[in-house]
Write a protein that holds these residues in place. Sequence first.
Motif, PDB file in Angstrom:
ATOM      1  N   SER A  14       0.831  -1.208   0.000  1.00  0.00           N
ATOM      2  CA  SER A  14       0.000   0.000   0.000  1.00  0.00           C
ATOM      3  C   SER A  14       0.867   1.261   0.000  1.00  0.00           C
ATOM      4  N   GLY A  15       2.006   1.218   0.675  1.00  0.00           N
ATOM      5  CA  GLY A  15       2.924   2.359   0.646  1.00  0.00           C
ATOM      6  C   GLY A  15       3.490   2.593  -0.740  1.00  0.00           C
ATOM      7  N   ILE A  16       3.863   1.518  -1.433  1.00  0.00           N
ATOM      8  CA  ILE A  16       4.382   1.642  -2.799  1.00  0.00           C
ATOM      9  C   ILE A  16       3.302   2.178  -3.732  1.00  0.00           C
ATOM     10  N   GLY A  18       0.760   4.001  -2.896  1.00  0.00           N
ATOM     11  CA  GLY A  18       0.534   5.398  -2.532  1.00  0.00           C
ATOM     12  C   GLY A  18       1.571   6.323  -3.144  1.00  0.00           C
ATOM     13  N   LEU A  19       2.823   5.870  -3.193  1.00  0.00           N
ATOM     14  CA  LEU A  19       3.868   6.686  -3.801  1.00  0.00           C
ATOM     15  C   LEU A  19       3.740   6.742  -5.325  1.00  0.00           C
ATOM     16  N   GLY A  22      -0.155   8.522  -5.935  1.00  0.00           N
ATOM     17  CA  GLY A  22      -0.230   9.842  -5.317  1.00  0.00           C
ATOM     18  C   GLY A  22      -1.615  10.315  -4.925  1.00  0.00           C
ATOM     19  N   ILE A  50      -2.667  11.450  -1.388  1.00  0.00           N
ATOM     20  CA  ILE A  50      -1.943  10.653  -0.403  1.00  0.00           C
ATOM     21  C   ILE A  50      -0.584  11.318  -0.183  1.00  0.00           C
ATOM     22  N   VAL A  52       3.271  12.019   0.678  1.00  0.00           N
ATOM     23  CA  VAL A  52       4.472  11.211   0.474  1.00  0.00           C
ATOM     24  C   VAL A  52       4.913  10.577   1.787  1.00  0.00           C
ATOM     25  N   GLY A  55       3.119   7.308   2.484  1.00  0.00           N
ATOM     26  CA  GLY A  55       3.611   6.183   1.691  1.00  0.00           C
ATOM     27  C   GLY A  55       4.927   5.662   2.211  1.00  0.00           C
ATOM     28  N   ALA A  58       4.436   3.900   5.567  1.00  0.00           N
ATOM     29  CA  ALA A  58       3.866   2.557   5.423  1.00  0.00           C
ATOM     30  C   ALA A  58       4.933   1.560   4.982  1.00  0.00           C
ATOM     31  N   ILE A  59       5.815   1.981   4.083  1.00  0.00           N
ATOM     32  CA  ILE A  59       6.890   1.096   3.630  1.00  0.00           C
ATOM     33  C   ILE A  59       7.845   0.791   4.775  1.00  0.00           C
TER      34      ILE A  59
END
Length: 73
Positions: A14-16, A18-19, A22, A50, A52, A55, A58-59
Amino acid sequence: MNTIKIVAIVLMASGILGLVFGSFNYTKESEEVKLGPVELTIKEKKTVNIPVWAGVGAIVAGGVLLAYGSRKS
């Protein structure tokens, strides 16, 4: 695969996402007006940005959980 590893992978994915993307869009229906046979519905298109930092956070959190889950096994 235990629960901690699954949560870690979901957080990282989800972090990836989101990045990469965006933001995401959704449609919201609001206020329906009925005047006899005439109906009026308003559809609004909303955009959610979202940040940065969310994201990246989360990663990082997923990586920490993955490392912690690997040590416990």
